[in-house]
Motif scaffolding. Structure first.
Motif, short mmCIF file in Angstrom:
data_model
loop_
_atom_site.label_atom_id
_atom_site.label_comp_id
_atom_site.label_asym_id
_atom_site.label_seq_id
_atom_site.Cartn_x
_atom_site.Cartn_y
_atom_site.Cartn_z
N UNK A 1 0.89 -1.19 -0.12
CA UNK A 1 -0.09 -0.18 -0.02
C UNK A 1 0.79 1.30 0.17
N UNK A 2 0.94 1.95 -1.55
CA UNK A 2 1.92 2.77 -0.99
C UNK A 2 1.29 4.52 -1.56
N UNK A 3 1.63 5.27 -0.69
CA UNK A 3 0.91 6.27 -0.95
C UNK A 3 2.04 7.57 -1.25
N UNK A 4 1.79 8.79 -2.20
CA UNK A 4 2.90 9.37 -2.72
C UNK A 4 2.83 10.48 -1.81
N UNK B 1 -0.60 4.62 10.07
CA UNK B 1 -1.64 4.43 11.81
C UNK B 1 -3.16 3.62 10.78
N UNK B 2 -3.70 4.29 9.53
CA UNK B 2 -4.20 4.19 8.46
C UNK B 2 -3.97 2.62 7.91
N UNK B 3 -2.82 2.19 7.67
CA UNK B 3 -2.41 0.61 6.54
C UNK B 3 -1.13 1.41 5.65
N UNK B 4 -1.30 2.39 5.61
CA UNK B 4 0.12 2.71 4.03
C UNK B 4 1.51 2.20 5.11
N UNK B 5 1.99 0.82 4.20
CA UNK B 5 3.21 0.60 4.39
C UNK B 5 4.30 0.78 3.28
N UNK B 6 4.46 1.72 2.53
CA UNK B 6 5.10 1.75 1.40
C UNK B 6 4.87 3.81 1.19
N UNK B 7 6.08 4.26 1.28
CA UNK B 7 5.40 6.18 0.58
C UNK B 7 6.28 6.22 -0.22
N UNK B 8 5.63 6.88 -1.20
CA UNK B 8 7.13 7.10 -1.87
C UNK B 8 6.89 8.70 -2.58
N UNK B 9 8.29 9.36 -2.03
CA UNK B 9 8.37 11.09 -2.03
C UNK B 9 8.70 11.55 -2.91
N UNK B 10 8.43 12.67 -3.45
CA UNK B 10 8.64 13.25 -4.39
C UNK B 10 9.61 14.78 -4.09
N UNK C 1 17.40 -2.78 -4.93
CA UNK C 1 18.07 -3.58 -4.62
C UNK C 1 16.79 -4.71 -4.80
N UNK C 2 16.91 -5.91 -5.10
CA UNK C 2 16.45 -7.10 -5.42
C UNK C 2 15.57 -7.21 -4.25
N UNK C 3 13.63 -6.69 -4.60
CA UNK C 3 12.41 -7.60 -3.94
C UNK C 3 12.16 -6.00 -3.53
N UNK C 4 12.67 -4.83 -3.36
CA UNK C 4 12.53 -4.12 -3.25
C UNK C 4 11.99 -2.82 -4.62
N UNK C 5 11.66 -3.87 -5.36
CA UNK C 5 10.50 -2.98 -6.60
C UNK C 5 8.65 -2.71 -5.76
N UNK C 6 8.76 -1.78 -6.70
CA UNK C 6 7.58 -1.29 -6.62
C UNK C 6 6.28 -2.27 -7.64
N UNK C 7 6.03 -2.99 -6.48
CA UNK C 7 5.47 -4.39 -6.70
C UNK C 7 3.66 -3.52 -7.89
N UNK C 8 3.05 -2.42 -7.17
CA UNK C 8 2.09 -2.32 -8.21
C UNK C 8 2.63 -1.30 -9.19
N UNK C 9 3.47 -0.88 -9.29
CA UNK C 9 4.06 -0.20 -11.19
C UNK C 9 4.56 -1.65 -11.45
N UNK C 10 4.96 -3.10 -11.35
CA UNK C 10 4.95 -3.97 -11.60
C UNK C 10 3.55 -4.39 -12.08
N UNK C 11 2.55 -4.12 -11.85
CA UNK C 11 1.55 -4.34 -12.81
C UNK C 11 1.15 -3.51 -13.77
N UNK C 12 1.32 -2.63 -14.15
CA UNK C 12 1.41 -1.11 -14.70
C UNK C 12 2.33 -2.72 -15.92
#
Length: 394
Positions: A103-106, A122-131, A253-264
């Motif tokens: 669960x990523x949030x920009x 606390x809402x459940x986000x477990x990954x952030x992407x910072x601009x 690093x191996x295993x740290x790829x963005x899983x959501x973007x890999x879906x695209x």
């Protein structure tokens, strides 16, 4: 609370949920995304609208298992954490969710937004992407960013403490940028990057403030030769640091790829929620394209009246599916499985490609055909548009 598990080493595209928050505090001069500045936002109304549109798509995809949720924008870190929590909860209610749901949030690294990280966690986000975009104040000012370099580094530190995983973005090929200066900036970034880093070449998009300024001659971008040198320096430095490119602009690093973007990029199915959001859904064996109205107020009104803000879903013809798969999949270092190309196109893979063009690209070292997959080499990924023009039938 959703906890991450190791990334599945298989190449299953997964099934993602994209949620678009269209609002920003200000419009960046390089940005052509569907983002808008508003004096005020009715957060309660927007929360209910997002949930209604989720329900609309859940009704037709209830048998799917969600592997990722991505809050993009706009500036999703302007959302109320309660809205983020409600969306995550509704996804879990309406679909099955995979172990290790990502669960990523920009987020933008202004100090005001950084204080909200705890609420998103606390809402459940477990990954952030910072601009972040740059690590010096002069470049940040040129890029129209509201934060300073020190605020950026502070937000990175906070993200590292709050979230299981985080990434940040940088923009290179800025005016007057030398290879040496960019390498120094990248090395500084590597002092803070843990598992993932996105680096994008500055491009001039129509309809942006930069498009007007660039056409007027107010600034000049690096020429093609220097831009190529900057790209190659990026690849060498990040690969040497253990963050190889798994996609043209994304390093991990191996295993740290963005899983959501890999879906695209693996041409998987995903639901698009919110103004301007696009989606790809396989329904009754056929791939469909979905898209929502771009204007926030019109989208909101349509959701109120119809339960969703989208236009009619359009079937994607097999030939077009093959083109989309190649456009997305050849961005990846792993390439495109030939079996997937044949499944999407409904024909032997060779019939989706220009045979003479393929031979030229193989001979030139821009593409490889091996191990039952088609891969663009590093040189090919650097010239992807030209490569695709050679591979696809005119």
């Amino acid at each position: 609370m959703f906890r991450l598990t190791p990334l599945d080493p298989g190449l299953d595209p997964g099934f993602g949920i994209y949620v678009h928050w269209p609002f920003c505090l200000a419009k960046c001069p390089y940005c052509d995304f569907n983002s808008h500045v508003r004096d005020s936002v009715d957060h309660d109304r927007w929360r209910e609208a997002l949930l209604r549109e989720l329900d609309h798509y859940a009704d037709v995809t209830a048998d799917r298992t969600v592997t990722s949720i991505f809050f993009g924008g706009g500036t999703p870190s302007l959302m109320n954490p309660a809205t983020v929590a409600a969306v995550i909860e509704r996804v879990a209610q309406r679909w099955k969710t995979a172990p290790g749901l990502e669960i990523t949030l920009e987020a933008n690294p202004t100090s005001v937004e950084a204080t909200r990280f705890q609420g998103f966690r606390a809402a459940g986000v477990n990954r952030v992407s910072l601009g972040i975009q740059a690590l010096d104040d002069q470049s940040l000012k040129f890029l129209g960013r509201a934060h300073s370099a020190s605020e950026a580094l502070g937000a990175i530190g906070l993200a590292a403490r709050q979230f299981d995983r985080f990434s940040f973005d940088l923009i290179y090929a800025r005016p007057n940028q030398s290879v040496a200066a960019w390498e120094a900036e990248l090395k500084r970034a590597l002092d803070h990057a843990v598992g993932h880093l996105s680096v994008y070449q500055l491009t001039i998009e129509e309809g942006t403030r930069f498009h007007t300024l660039h056409n007027r001659g107010d600034f000049v971008l690096p020429d093609d030769e220097l831009a190529g040198d900057l790209f190659e320096a990026t690849q060498a430095l990040l690969t040497g640091a253990g963050l190889p490119a798994y996609e043209i602009s994304n390093h991990a690093r191996p295993g740290e790829e963005s899983r959501h973007n890999l879906t695209y990029w693996r041409y998987g199915d995903y639901v698009g929620i919110g103004p301007g959001a696009h989606g790809r859904l396989t329904l009754d064996g056929a791939k469909h394209a979905t898209r929502a109205h771009r204007a926030p107020e019109i989208w909101l009104d349509r959701v109120d009246r119809h339960g969703h803000g989208g236009h009619a879903a359009e079937p994607v013809a097999p030939a077009e599916r093959a083109v989309e798969l190649l456009m997305m999949g050849l961005r990846l270092a792993e390439g495109v499985p030939l079996a997937r190309l044949e499944a999407e196109s409904g024909q032997p893979f060779a019939q989706s490609l220009d045979a003479a063009g393929l031979d030229r690209m193989i001979a030139g070292g821009f593409v490889e055909l091996a191990d039952d997959r088609l891969r663009a080499t590093a040189a090919g990924r650097q010239r992807l548009n030209a490569l695709l023009a050679q591979l696809l039938h005119a």
